[in-house]
Design a protein around this motif. Structure first.
Motif, PDB file in Angstrom:
ATOM      1  N   PRO A  97    -126.381 -78.852 -51.600  1.00 14.54           N
ATOM      2  CA  PRO A  97    -126.683 -77.674 -52.007  1.00 14.54           C
ATOM      3  C   PRO A  97    -126.179 -76.832 -51.250  1.00 14.54           C
ATOM      4  CG  PRO A  97    -128.327 -79.187 -51.957  1.00 14.54           C
ATOM      5  CD  PRO A  97    -127.261 -80.183 -51.100  1.00 14.54           C
ATOM      6  N   ASP A  98    -125.548 -77.289 -49.823  1.00 15.91           N
ATOM      7  CA  ASP A  98    -125.315 -76.059 -49.226  1.00 15.91           C
ATOM      8  C   ASP A  98    -123.540 -75.498 -49.912  1.00 15.91           C
ATOM      9  OD1 ASP A  98    -127.384 -75.178 -47.572  1.00 15.91           O
ATOM     10  OD2 ASP A  98    -127.046 -76.272 -46.061  1.00 15.91           O
ATOM     11  N   LEU A  99    -123.320 -77.353 -50.273  1.00 14.09           N
ATOM     12  CA  LEU A  99    -121.627 -76.984 -50.813  1.00 14.09           C
ATOM     13  C   LEU A  99    -121.017 -76.337 -52.195  1.00 14.09           C
ATOM     14  CD1 LEU A  99    -118.852 -77.532 -49.516  1.00 14.09           C
ATOM     15  CD2 LEU A  99    -119.439 -79.967 -51.239  1.00 14.09           C
ATOM     16  N   HIS A 100    -120.678 -75.151 -52.023  1.00 13.83           N
ATOM     17  CA  HIS A 100    -120.002 -74.215 -52.931  1.00 13.83           C
ATOM     18  C   HIS A 100    -118.298 -74.430 -53.435  1.00 13.83           C
ATOM     19  CE1 HIS A 100    -124.119 -72.481 -52.542  1.00 13.83           C
ATOM     20  NE2 HIS A 100    -123.542 -72.112 -51.265  1.00 13.83           N
ATOM     21  N   VAL A 101    -118.086 -74.964 -53.688  1.00 12.67           N
ATOM     22  CA  VAL A 101    -116.893 -75.147 -54.404  1.00 12.67           C
ATOM     23  C   VAL A 101    -116.306 -73.725 -55.450  1.00 12.67           C
ATOM     24  CG1 VAL A 101    -114.962 -76.335 -55.235  1.00 12.67           C
ATOM     25  CG2 VAL A 101    -116.790 -77.797 -54.581  1.00 12.67           C
ATOM     26  N   VAL A 102    -115.016 -73.296 -55.960  1.00 11.63           N
ATOM     27  CA  VAL A 102    -114.735 -72.178 -55.990  1.00 11.63           C
ATOM     28  C   VAL A 102    -113.067 -72.603 -56.203  1.00 11.63           C
ATOM     29  CG1 VAL A 102    -113.621 -69.892 -55.998  1.00 11.63           C
ATOM     30  CG2 VAL A 102    -115.944 -70.533 -54.355  1.00 11.63           C
ATOM     31  N   ARG A 103    -113.172 -73.092 -57.804  1.00 12.17           N
ATOM     32  CA  ARG A 103    -112.081 -74.047 -57.713  1.00 12.17           C
ATOM     33  C   ARG A 103    -111.094 -72.567 -58.474  1.00 12.17           C
ATOM     34  NH1 ARG A 103    -112.195 -78.825 -57.709  1.00 12.17           N
ATOM     35  NH2 ARG A 103    -114.655 -79.785 -58.135  1.00 12.17           N
ATOM     36  N   ARG A 104    -109.340 -72.323 -58.319  1.00 18.76           N
ATOM     37  CA  ARG A 104    -109.109 -72.126 -59.053  1.00 18.76           C
ATOM     38  C   ARG A 104    -107.850 -72.574 -59.591  1.00 18.76           C
ATOM     39  NH1 ARG A 104    -105.858 -68.070 -55.261  1.00 18.76           N
ATOM     40  NH2 ARG A 104    -105.964 -66.399 -56.389  1.00 18.76           N
ATOM     41  N   VAL A 105    -107.321 -72.476 -60.551  1.00 25.89           N
ATOM     42  CA  VAL A 105    -106.288 -73.191 -61.891  1.00 25.89           C
ATOM     43  C   VAL A 105    -105.300 -71.672 -61.723  1.00 25.89           C
ATOM     44  CG1 VAL A 105    -108.182 -73.763 -62.943  1.00 25.89           C
ATOM     45  CG2 VAL A 105    -107.715 -71.460 -63.602  1.00 25.89           C
ATOM     46  N   LEU A 106    -104.252 -72.344 -62.215  1.00 24.81           N
ATOM     47  CA  LEU A 106    -102.682 -72.332 -62.587  1.00 24.81           C
ATOM     48  C   LEU A 106    -102.756 -71.280 -64.090  1.00 24.81           C
ATOM     49  CD1 LEU A 106    -100.264 -75.156 -61.227  1.00 24.81           C
ATOM     50  CD2 LEU A 106    -101.176 -72.899 -59.844  1.00 24.81           C
ATOM     51  N   PRO A 107    -102.089 -70.495 -63.722  1.00 21.04           N
ATOM     52  CA  PRO A 107    -100.579 -69.915 -62.670  1.00 21.04           C
ATOM     53  C   PRO A 107    -101.406 -68.923 -62.016  1.00 21.04           C
ATOM     54  CG  PRO A 107    -100.900 -67.726 -64.889  1.00 21.04           C
ATOM     55  CD  PRO A 107    -102.517 -69.665 -64.835  1.00 21.04           C
ATOM     56  N   HIS A 108    -102.797 -68.536 -62.323  1.00 22.47           N
ATOM     57  CA  HIS A 108    -103.463 -67.830 -61.104  1.00 22.47           C
ATOM     58  C   HIS A 108    -104.053 -67.977 -60.043  1.00 22.47           C
ATOM     59  CE1 HIS A 108    -103.138 -64.803 -64.197  1.00 22.47           C
ATOM     60  NE2 HIS A 108    -103.288 -64.973 -65.317  1.00 22.47           N
ATOM     61  N   ALA A 109    -103.011 -69.010 -59.213  1.00 28.06           N
ATOM     62  CA  ALA A 109    -103.789 -69.793 -57.901  1.00 28.06           C
ATOM     63  C   ALA A 109    -102.281 -69.991 -57.098  1.00 28.06           C
ATOM     64  CB  ALA A 109    -104.075 -71.064 -58.221  1.00 28.06           C
ATOM     65  N   ARG A 110    -102.548 -71.287 -55.854  1.00 24.38           N
ATOM     66  CA  ARG A 110    -101.701 -71.245 -55.046  1.00 24.38           C
ATOM     67  C   ARG A 110    -100.700 -69.535 -54.964  1.00 24.38           C
ATOM     68  NH1 ARG A 110     -99.387 -77.009 -56.891  1.00 24.38           N
ATOM     69  NH2 ARG A 110    -101.524 -78.347 -56.917  1.00 24.38           N
ATOM     70  N   GLU A 111    -101.619 -68.930 -54.480  1.00 28.35           N
ATOM     71  CA  GLU A 111    -100.189 -67.719 -54.222  1.00 28.35           C
ATOM     72  C   GLU A 111    -100.854 -67.209 -52.962  1.00 28.35           C
ATOM     73  OE1 GLU A 111    -101.315 -65.287 -58.904  1.00 28.35           O
ATOM     74  OE2 GLU A 111    -102.845 -65.559 -57.085  1.00 28.35           O
ATOM     75  N   GLY A 112    -100.873 -68.274 -51.574  1.00 31.81           N
ATOM     76  CA  GLY A 112    -101.461 -68.043 -50.101  1.00 31.81           C
ATOM     77  C   GLY A 112    -102.550 -67.743 -49.948  1.00 31.81           C
ATOM     78  N   LYS A 113    -102.713 -67.718 -48.785  1.00 33.77           N
ATOM     79  CA  LYS A 113    -103.939 -68.047 -47.785  1.00 33.77           C
ATOM     80  C   LYS A 113    -105.284 -66.992 -48.060  1.00 33.77           C
ATOM     81  CE  LYS A 113    -106.541 -69.531 -43.445  1.00 33.77           C
ATOM     82  NZ  LYS A 113    -106.116 -69.622 -41.822  1.00 33.77           N
ATOM     83  N   ALA A 114    -103.985 -65.275 -48.483  1.00 37.41           N
ATOM     84  CA  ALA A 114    -105.241 -65.096 -47.829  1.00 37.41           C
ATOM     85  C   ALA A 114    -105.652 -64.716 -49.280  1.00 37.41           C
ATOM     86  CB  ALA A 114    -104.165 -63.376 -48.070  1.00 37.41           C
ATOM     87  N   ALA A 115    -104.701 -64.394 -50.747  1.00 36.94           N
ATOM     88  CA  ALA A 115    -105.321 -64.961 -51.906  1.00 36.94           C
ATOM     89  C   ALA A 115    -107.003 -65.774 -51.843  1.00 36.94           C
ATOM     90  CB  ALA A 115    -104.110 -64.934 -53.135  1.00 36.94           C
ATOM     91  N   ALA A 116    -106.774 -67.205 -51.101  1.00 39.82           N
ATOM     92  CA  ALA A 116    -107.515 -67.569 -51.480  1.00 39.82           C
ATOM     93  C   ALA A 116    -109.029 -67.540 -50.794  1.00 39.82           C
ATOM     94  CB  ALA A 116    -107.195 -69.014 -51.000  1.00 39.82           C
ATOM     95  N   LEU A 117    -108.986 -66.829 -49.542  1.00 45.90           N
ATOM     96  CA  LEU A 117    -109.663 -66.498 -49.336  1.00 45.90           C
ATOM     97  C   LEU A 117    -110.639 -65.544 -50.023  1.00 45.90           C
ATOM     98  CD1 LEU A 117    -108.066 -65.987 -45.524  1.00 45.90           C
ATOM     99  CD2 LEU A 117    -109.960 -67.834 -46.486  1.00 45.90           C
TER     100      LEU A 117
END
Length: 419
Positions: A97-117
């Motif tokens: 319950p305490d774990l939340h996964v935010v999934r990003r998909v290409l092409p709007h992903a792998r744009e750097g750590k700042a974008a992921a945060l």
């Protein structure tokens, strides 16, 4: 050449004096630890942001440790940045319950750590609901991070002061069995115990990414567009400096630790440090804002001088290479046989600041720690010169406007080292 040497001497002396001031401030600061709130860590709600891209080797270890932290209110938000390995499957196996996964998909992903945060930040409203954002602490933990279970309790003591916007943990290297990774562990210890802890009294300690804690309302204060983090090679440093500009205090806690992997090959280390060094060059764009920040004049000067460190390093490096060339050509010997006190002066100038940093890292151990730090400093100074070419490489990349980078590859987990 003589002009270069005089300028270099002035820089070295100024840096050594600066290090002495930070050393005294750091030692004094250790005697005045802030008092924790009566509820301890449970006075706050904790959110742990974990950016993850192809982290199958370490993600289970890191997330499991976060889920086991003794906290009453805690959320672990993992941003899966379009991983192509088993990272998504491992996270599915860890479903809690305490774990939340935010999934990003290409092409709007792998744009750097700042974008992921920022992607994780955008989900916090739905995860937290209607809460007092001053009482929410957001921690960034890398996918190889091992946060000490008592870290939130130590950090909570700083956030009991309403003006504190960020607290940085002390980073350790857990695969420090080799000489290269051991030197990295010394490097982080020196940085935390001297350059960070020395600024605690001024409220200008920086943020360092892994093990970085920020008050949610402080992040709100910086957020624009996608979120508070900007697209920088050292997005953590950039965020910490902008917090200071906006009037928030930054602190370093030496009791709260986060362990991470260190690159075990020279090539991987130089590539990682080149990215960090180029990020430091990007951060120099904040000099004008820092110079106008509401800080004491001496503190503003210290911050600006620190951002100009690549310039000072370049001057010292150029003078060192020039001196070697003159010695090799027989133009000027290293020492002309003058009074022996000259050698002592050379030794102090060459090793003094580095030794003080290593002593600061061991000062809490008493006289034995001071002696060990003194001896370690002579080895560690060689490591610092090994990294000097990083400045040349990062400067060349910055001038060429190259910002591409590849993340540090993880290694299979080994046994935990002794403290």
């Amino acid at each position: 050449m003589q002009a270069l040497f005089w300028v270099s001497l002035a820089v070295i002396v100024a840096v050594d004096v600066w290090v002495c001031v930070l050393f005294v401030c750091a030692v004094r600061g250790r005697r005045r630890q802030p008092a924790a709130p009566a509820e301890g860590a449970d006075a706050f709600t904790w959110v742990f942001l974990v950016p993850a891209l192809d982290e199958e080797l370490t993600i289970r270890d890191s997330v499991t440790r976060l889920l086991a932290l003794p906290l009453e209110r805690r959320h672990v938000v993992v941003v899966d940045d379009a991983s192509g390995d088993r990272t998504p499957a491992i996270l599915a196996e860890l479903g809690q319950p305490d774990l939340h996964v935010v999934r990003r998909v290409l092409p709007h992903a792998r744009e750097g750590k700042a974008a992921a945060l920022n992607a994780g930040f955008q989900e916090l409203g739905a995860i937290l609901g209607d809460v007092d954002r001053d009482s929410v602490i957001v921690a960034v933990v890398d996918a190889d991070g091992r946060l000490d279970p008592q870290a939130p309790a130590h950090v909570a003591a700083h956030f009991a002061e309403a003006s504190v916007g960020g607290v940085q943990s002390l980073v350790r290297i857990y695969n420090r069995q080799r000489l290269l990774t051991w030197c990295q562990d010394v490097e982080f210890s020196v940085y935390g115990h001297l350059f960070q802890a020395g600024r605690n009294g001024w409220g200008t300690a920086g943020m360092g990414g892994n093990g970085q804690f920020n008050r949610l309302s402080a992040l709100d204060d910086l957020a624009s567009g996608a979120g508070p983090w900007r697209d920088r090679l050292t997005e953590d440093q950039d965020l910490g400096l902008r917090l200071i500009v906006r009037g928030w205090k930054g602190r370093q806690d030496l009791r709260a630790t986060v362990d991470q992997q260190g690159p075990s090959s020279a090539r991987a280390l130089l590539r990682q440090r080149t990215r960090w060094s180029q990020g430091n060059l990007q951060a120099m764009a904040l000099i004008d804002e820092l110079a106008g920040a509401r800080l004491a004049p001496a503190v503003r000067l210290e911050q600006v001088a620190y951002l100009l460190m690549p310039l000072w390093q370049g001057i010292i490096g150029a003078s060192f290479l020039t001196a070697l060339a003159l010695m090799a050509l027989g133009v000027a010997p290293f020492w002309d046989g003058g009074p022996s006190w000259q050698l002592l002066v050379f030794w102090v100038l060459a090793f003094g600041g580095t030794i003080l940093g290593c002593v600061a890292a061991r000062a809490a151990e008493g006289p034995r720690g001071w002696l060990v730090g003194f001896l370690v400093g002579h080895v560690y100074v060689l490591y610092t010169w090994f990294l000097w070419p990083v400045l040349l490489r990062s400067t060349a990349r910055q001038l060429a406007r190259r910002r591409d980078w590849s993340k540090t590859r993880r290694e299979p987990l080994g046994p935990e080292p002794a403290a």
